[in-house]
Enzyme design. Structure first.
Site, mmCIF file in Angstrom:
data_model
loop_
_atom_site.group_PDB
_atom_site.id
_atom_site.type_symbol
_atom_site.label_atom_id
_atom_site.label_comp_id
_atom_site.label_asym_id
_atom_site.label_seq_id
_atom_site.Cartn_x
_atom_site.Cartn_y
_atom_site.Cartn_z
ATOM 1 N N GLY A 112 0.873 -1.229 -0.002
ATOM 2 C CA GLY A 112 -0.004 -0.112 -0.117
ATOM 3 C C GLY A 112 0.687 1.318 -0.054
ATOM 4 N N HIS A 490 -13.566 -15.296 30.337
ATOM 5 C CA HIS A 490 -14.017 -16.727 30.634
ATOM 6 C C HIS A 490 -14.541 -17.405 29.571
ATOM 7 C CE1 HIS A 490 -17.075 -19.482 32.268
ATOM 8 N NE2 HIS A 490 -15.924 -19.910 33.269
ATOM 9 N N CYS A 865 1.722 -20.755 32.793
ATOM 10 C CA CYS A 865 0.370 -21.358 32.536
ATOM 11 C C CYS A 865 -0.777 -20.277 32.050
ATOM 12 C CB CYS A 865 -0.142 -22.237 33.815
ATOM 13 S SG CYS A 865 -0.382 -21.247 35.294
#
Ligand code: PEP
Ligand code: MG
Length: 909
Positions: A112, A490, A865
């Site tokens: 672009g 969640h 984790c």
């Protein structure tokens, strides 16, 4: 006045199967120029042309245009002459004109930055030559009006700058369409196109005060200067800033002869692939059209024909075309033009060998002569990516490391989840866009409430947001759609864990629970209406779209095996149930890095006891309820330990704020009051009492265990007893008990004391023992700062980067969807920090926490984790930080295994 004293080569020729440059000269010739040179140098017939180097761009900007153009003149004139010779045409000629394209080309692709100018060289005489050459008056005049339009926009600065600006050329065309009462450009007659050329030139004169340049040389020099000027245009500057590219790189200019595939039945154009981009099969394939331009092949107006005879026969079978009909009306290029086909076949092999990868090529046949316009590494599906890499490895073309580096980790996802049928997807109507929270494809009927997820056979659970109460419904639904919430909301986290398709945070959706309506973009969707979700792109699609189950090929397993050979980090999984644990083991997880125990409490038989525990006013009452929960938790842990067969399992103690567990609807509150033999008012009071202004910063994590030690006691007992029970059955269990949300060493010391005391008590009762570890999550910035003190007591650290990101950036995990999209669009953020670890910021805390932790305990085991544990660039960062393992949701385990291998290979390179 400064002058160019240095004698250097500024113009590099390519074409006629020769070239001055090669692909290693990207800095000087730009990416495009270097590749064109390379192709030509290895004997591929690319339309001839030349590249003006990036250095000239810098000279142009520092010394001024006149000096530079003057210096270039001679070499450019001789370069054009050389093109004329190869093509047998003449620049600006009215009989046989040479037309050229002018393009920018920096050393890296900067899409672009500058548009292309095609058909340069056209003027009132040359257009007549083009009519003669192509025998197509309409095409010639259409090319001419397009050229003026392109040139006017790109070179003469007539392109609109904002959405509000009017494009003068479009305005003229619209006006003519109105006058002629037509809708499409294709409906213009030759006369219309001639009128447009006239009116366009008029518009140029009005806007610029000058006539449209008719001298091809004038056209060319101005186009070259426009390319150089574009390097310092706002768009390019912004793009460079965003990517940190220095301004003195400059852009090259590529000037190349145009070739035409629409010059009669001896011409044509097509696209081909050296291998099958869909399946990866090693077969040359592609499509072409006789007497056509490139865009006709993709436009789909005419049915493109297949390049090979085999491809043509396969196509006919699918299209139900009889062999005789096929051979006559849709012959392959192999049959129709055998010598051109043989030549093309030779080049495709040569190019694949040269680049050692599948190529996607464009070609044009102009009057019986084959030209290769472009070659690039071909895009492919996930399945093809794996097969091609493994095949090239087996063919001896690439080595093991290169094979692994050829696989894009995130694309492996396609192989693990259901996918949409690509043909069906082409007709799909996308109604809105959300975040691609959990990959896969889902089609189903809308339901708005989790307990109604079974109402139809296939459902899409559509919610403003989900809560732990919705767990069962989420499990039943085919897909989950939320209007709020980010990549670690969640819904997103749970869905990824389940391997279920989820699109979250689709802000355009207005969900009206009361009337069971979803409103978006002026449309209404009711309960039972069909919608489809693409969890890999975030697209929300109206109606049904056919899906297919993926098939895991043998090559997939081979790639995984190879990954493990090179990776130095372990890959664990985040799993809360034996089922998830088994899936993850199947995908090669080497342990569990996080079991969120709270998810176990939401099942129907447990939530009651859990609520009783929360609502109890006394320690005794709490203990009573916990006793009821103990056997259930114990059997959950037994299931998970058994599934993991001796691999380590990190169990996290209760983490979320308690109010997430209490009922918020009147009917459930009534039920609970009855069950507990207390008044409804008492239940309501307790619910209100648990309400917090900032629950994420409230009574949660180890603050629960430290205020209600009996929770930690019961959970520890359940873990240790489960491990001992398995030991009796001859199964090894290796629990690693993890304390969440620690911010001070004392918080951890207190919890560890309860854990060891409880474990010792159980060992004594059972007269037996097992090995276990006690560690902590590092998810509060203070914990990272105090890591040396905490590590004195902890056996391991696991970075909870979801909370660490939330707390470091101060963005709520559950509300960030409201502004993240805007931040990403505006470039304030380059990535969603909940998806891709913010290495610059949050990463410092991760590095510091690891270093400080190991300063007091050199062998401290460290892992991650948070959701980032399955994201390739974050995995690479974890590897650099020296982590022992990453842990991620089951379906991301293969991605993390490959990413870990790539990280190790790159670290050694
Ligand atoms: C974390 O915060 O990164 C984490 C793993 O814990 P949770 O997502 O359950 O808060
Ligand atoms: Mg957390």
């Amino acid at each position: 006045m400064e002058t160019l004293t240095e004698i250097k080569k500024r113009v590099f020729l390519f074409g006629d199967k020769k070239a001055d440059g090669n692909s290693k000269m990207k800095n000087l010739l730009g990416g495009k120029g270097a590749n064109l040179a390379e192709m030509s140098a290895i004997g591929i017939p690319v339309p001839p042309g030349f590249t003006i180097t990036t250095e000239v761009c810098t000279e142009y900007n520092t010394l001024g245009k006149d000096i530079v153009i003057n210096e270039l003149k001679e070499s450019v004139e001789s370069a054009i002459e050389s093109i004329e010779k190869t093509m047998g045409t003449k620049f600006g000629d009215s009989e046989n004109p040479l037309l050229i394209s002018v393009r920018s080309g920096a050393r890296v692709s900067m899409p672009g930055m500058m548009d292309t100018v095609l058909n340069l060289g056209l003027n009132d005489q040359a257009v007549l030559g083009l009519v003669k050459k192509t025998n197509n008056e309409r095409f010639a005049w259409d090319s001419y009006r397009r050229f003026i339009q392109m040139y006017g926009g790109v070179v003469l600065g007539m392109k609109p700058h904002t959405k509000e600006d009017i494009d003068p050329f479009e305005e003229i065309m619209e006006h003519l369409k109105d006058k002629r009462n037509i809708e499409l450009d294709t409906e213009f007659t030759v006369q219309d196109l001639q009128d447009l050329v006239y009116d366009f030139k008029d518009a140029v004169k009005k806007r610029t005060g000058h006539d449209f340049p008719t001298d091809p040389w004038d056209q060319l020099w101005r186009a070259v200067m426009a390319v150089f000027d574009s390097w310092n245009g706002d768009r390019a500057k912004y793009y460079r800033k965003m990517h940190n590219y220095p301004g003195d790189w400059g852009t090259a200019v590529n000037v190349q002869a145009m070739v035409f595939g629409n010059m009669g039945t001896n011409s044509g154009t097509g696209v081909c692939f050296t291998r099958d981009a869909g399946t990866g099969e090693n077969v040359f394939n592609g499509e072409y059209l006789i007497d056509a331009q490139g865009e006709d092949v993709v436009a789909g107006v005419r049915t493109p024909q297949q390049i090979t005879k085999l491809g043509s026969q396969r196509w006919a079978e699918l299209a139900k075309v009889e062999e005789a009909d096929r051979a006559e009306n849709y012959p392959s290029l192999e049959e129709l033009m055998p010598s051109i086909y043989a030549e093309l076949n030779e080049y495709q092999q040569k190019l694949e060998d040269h680049y050692s990868d599948m190529q996607d090529m464009e070609f044009t046949i102009q009057d019986g002569k084959l030209w290769i316009l472009q070659t690039r590494i071909g895009k492919r599906t996930g399945a093809a990516m794996v097969k091609i890499a493994m095949d090239l490895f087996k063919e001896g073309v690439i080595d093991e490391k290169e094979t692994l580096l050829r696989i894009e980790p995130n694309k492996l996802d396609e192989l693990l989840h259901p996918v949409f049928d690509t043909k069906a997807l082409k007709r799909a109507n996308v109604i809105a866009q959300g975040l691609p929270a959990s990959p896969g494809a889902a089609t189903g009927q809308i339901v708005f409430f989790a307990d109604e997820a079974k109402k139809f056979k296939n459902t899409i659970l559509t919610r403003i947001e989900t809560s732990p109460e919705d767990l069962e419904g989420m499990n039943v639904a085919k897909g989950i759609l939320t209007a709020r919430g980010g990549m670690t909301s969640h819904a997103a986290v749970v869905a990824r864990g389940m391997g279920k398709c989820c699109v979250s945070g689709a802000g355009a959706l207005k969900i009206d629970y009361k009337n069971r309506v979803l409103r978006v973009d002026g449309k209404e969707f009711h309960e039972g209406d069909w919608i489809s979700l693409n969890g890999s792109t975030g697209n929300i699609i109206e109606g049904k779209v056919a899906t297919m189950e993926p098939e895991l090929s043998g090559e997939f397993g081979e790639i995984m095996e190879l990954s493990d050979k090179y990776s130095t980090m372990e890959v664990r999984t985040n799993a809360d149930t034996p089922k998830d644990a088994a899936i993850a083991r199947n995908f090669g997880a080497q342990g569990i890095g996080l079991t969120r125990t709270e998810h176990m409490f939401f099942e129907v038989d447990r939530i009651k006891a859990m609520r009783e525990m929360i609502l109890a006013d006394t320690v005794k009452g709490r203990k009573h309820a916990l006793e009821e929960l103990l056997p259930m938790q114990r059997s959950d842990f037994e299931g998970i330990f058994e599934a993991m067969q001796g691999l380590p399992v990190t169990v996290r103690l209760l983490d979320p704020p308690l109010h997430e567990f209490v009922p918020h609807q009147l009917a459930t509150q009534k039920e609970l009051a009855e069950d507990m033999h207390i008044s409804l008012a008492a239940v309501k009071n307790k619910v209100a009492e648990l309400q917090e202004f900032n629950p994420m910063l409230g009574h949660r994590g180890c603050r629960l265990g430290n205020t209600y030690p009996e929770i930690t006691e019961t959970q520890t007992r359940a873990i240790i007893e489960a491990a001992l029970n398995l030991k009796e059955k001859g199964i090894v269990a290796k629990p690693e008990i993890m304390v969440p949300l620690v911010g001070t060493a004392n918080e951890f010391i207190e919890q560890k004391k309860i854990i060891t005391e409880t474990a010792n008590k159980v060992f004594k009762e059972r007269n037996d023992s097992i090995e276990y570890l006690v560690g902590t999550m590092i998810e509060i910035p203070r914990a990272a700062l105090m890591a040396d003190k905490i590590a004195e007591h902890a056996d391991f650290f696991s970075f909870g980067t979801n909370d660490l990101t939330q707390m470091t950036l101060g963005y709520s995990r559950d509300d960030a969807g409201k502004f993240l999209n805007v931040y990403l669009e505006k470039g304030i953020l380059t990535h969603d920090p909940f998806e891709v670890l913010d290495q610059e910021g949050v990463g410092q805390l991760v590095e510091m926490g690891t270093l400080r932790g190991r300063s007091t305990k050199p062998n401290l085991k460290v892992g991650i984790c948070g959701e980032h544990g399955g994201e390739p660039s974050s995995v690479e960062f974890c590897n650099k930080t020296g982590m022992n393992y990453v842990s991620c949701s089951p379906f991301r385990v293969p991605i993390a295994r490959l990413s870990a291998a790539q990280a190790a290979i790159k670290a050694k390179a």
